[in-house]
Design an enzyme around this catalytic site. Structure first.
Site, mmCIF file in Angstrom:
data_model
loop_
_atom_site.group_PDB
_atom_site.id
_atom_site.type_symbol
_atom_site.label_atom_id
_atom_site.label_comp_id
_atom_site.label_asym_id
_atom_site.label_seq_id
_atom_site.Cartn_x
_atom_site.Cartn_y
_atom_site.Cartn_z
ATOM 1 N N GLY A 1 -8.373 -8.480 -0.500
ATOM 2 C CA GLY A 1 -7.173 -8.889 0.225
ATOM 3 C C GLY A 1 -6.797 -10.345 0.059
ATOM 4 N N LYS B 1 -18.871 -15.723 1.337
ATOM 5 C CA LYS B 1 -20.286 -15.380 1.402
ATOM 6 C C LYS B 1 -20.816 -14.776 0.115
ATOM 7 C CE LYS B 1 -20.240 -14.445 6.394
ATOM 8 N NZ LYS B 1 -20.553 -13.446 7.441
ATOM 9 N N ARG C 1 0.827 -1.207 0.000
ATOM 10 C CA ARG C 1 0.000 0.000 0.000
ATOM 11 C C ARG C 1 0.859 1.255 0.000
ATOM 12 N NH1 ARG C 1 -5.000 -1.422 4.176
ATOM 13 N NH2 ARG C 1 -5.887 -3.105 2.914
#
Length: 400
Positions: A354, A200, A34
């Protein structure tokens, strides 16, 4: 909205919102991606003789000063990367921070302490956020957002600071994110394949609905595939499943057929008795998952099917692993998909999230992808077709 190379920043003070929420192990940064992603923007600003004030958050201090979540290690490492001293202010607002900002000279940089030491940063309403964003903006001439990772959050430093800034723009990281993501939504090369996985379906419903009719194929793996199988009437054993979303799964499958998007579901799995298993008990058909077991990775036939679909693609967007990749015995499905996408020639290949990013780096293949998004939630929200608060704030700033 404008980008940093479209305005005159020479000799000006810039307040940068960056995403330096990096993992730390006893004060040592274990993943610098990042930080690396924003370096081109910071170097450009310094080359233009601007003074840069960086603000960011780290972890979840819940509105209190937590020494373990100080940005001190980040400021120190950033200084090494830029080859200049980057002092850390003792606070992110207040008299000492304002003094340091006021004394900052062109070509110099400083970092403000963790924004989330103040509950106002993450206040859900303007009233809860108060004048926190205004205090941040008052330290600089120009506000620059180069933090795509928090673009989906209506935090004070994301939506209020630009409102009070005299001038606003976005950095090169945000520019690159928008360019790639706009391309896959507006003018993708075809065949266009979406690979969706993870635990999910609830986190992906918006994306799947938005991409129906826009993509040629949707490949569905991971535990989210179980909800589709249950919707088709197949038992899923003890596997993770969202029974309340069976109607959504049925709706998505029905709409896919009418909108010209082909859904590809697993036809076999690796299974085990518990999610802590280190070895698979065996391979089962997707229609015959044992009652006592749960599925932890896609099986060999599914891998072949998915790779065949991917191999024909000219555009691929991938979010979510195919199984419990953290356990070696259940990593091959995610690895095979990753290798197949990385092997594509003359294709636009985009990764977001991620866990998906982790798979790519585990295999050492980041350079084989067109683009790896730095935004998890922002990436997902963009693919859902929703406005990002950060981008809206920058656009509103330009109207002043």
């Amino acid at each position: 909205m404008k980008f940093i190379d479209q305005i005159d920043i020479a000799g000006r003070k810039l307040l940068f919102r960056v995403d330096f929420n990096v993992p730390l192990d006893e004060g040592v940064i274990t993943d610098e991606n990042r930080m690396i992603a924003v370096l081109p923007t910071l170097r450009y600003a310094l080359e233009q003789n601007a003074a840069i004030i960086l603000c960011a958050h780290l972890g979840k201090p819940k509105g209190k000063a937590v020494s373990a979540l100080s940005l001190a290690p980040v400021a120190r490492r950033l200084g090494q990367m830029l080859g200049i001293d980057v002092p850390l202010a003792p606070d992110c607002i207040g008299p000492e921070s304002r003094r340091m900002a006021a004394e900052l000279k062109p070509g110099q940089a400083m970092m403000l302490e963790n924004l989330r030491f103040y509950p106002e940063e993450i206040g859900r309403t303007e009233e809860e956020r108060g004048d926190f964003g205004k205090q941040l903006a008052s330290m600089a001439d120009i506000y620059v957002n180069d933090a795509f990772g928090v673009a989906h959050r209506a935090n004070a430093s994301v939506v209020d600071a630009p409102r009070y800034a005299a001038m606003c723009c976005a950095g090169f990281l945000v520019k690159r994110e928008l360019e790639y993501l706009d391309k896959i939504l507006i003018s993708p090369d075809r065949p266009y394949v979406c690979v969706s996985g993870g635990a999910k379906i609830s986190t992906k419903i918006g994306i799947l609905n938005n991409l129906l009719g826009k993509v040629n194929d949707i490949v569905i793996g991971g535990a989210m595939a179980n909800t589709f199988l249950l919707a088709l009437g197949h038992p899923v054993g003890k596997s993770l499943v969202e029974t309340d979303l069976v109607p959504e799964a049925l709706s998505i499958m029905a709409k896919a057929g009418t909108l010209g998007t082909t859904l590809h579901l697993p036809v076999d799995f690796l299974y085990a008795a518990t999610h802590t298993a280190t070895e698979a008990e065996g391979v089962c058909a997707a229609t015959a998952i044992p009652d006592h077991s749960l599925v932890l990775d896609i099986g060999p036939e599914t891998i072949n099917n998915f790779v065949t679909v991917i191999s024909k693609a000219r555009t691929v967007v991938w979010n979510g692993p195919m199984g419990l990749f953290e356990t070696p015995a259940f990593a091959e499905g995610s690895f095979a998909v990753c290798r197949a996408i990385a092997a594509l020639d003359d294709a636009t290949t985009i990764v977001g999230g991620g866990d998906t990013d982790a798979v790519v780096h585990m295999l050492g293949l980041p350079n084989e992808f067109s683009f790896i998004s730095t935004g998890g939630g922002s990436f997902l929200q963009f693919l859902e077709g929703k406005d990002l608060p950060a981008i809206q704030a920058l656009k509103e700033c330009m109207k002043k």
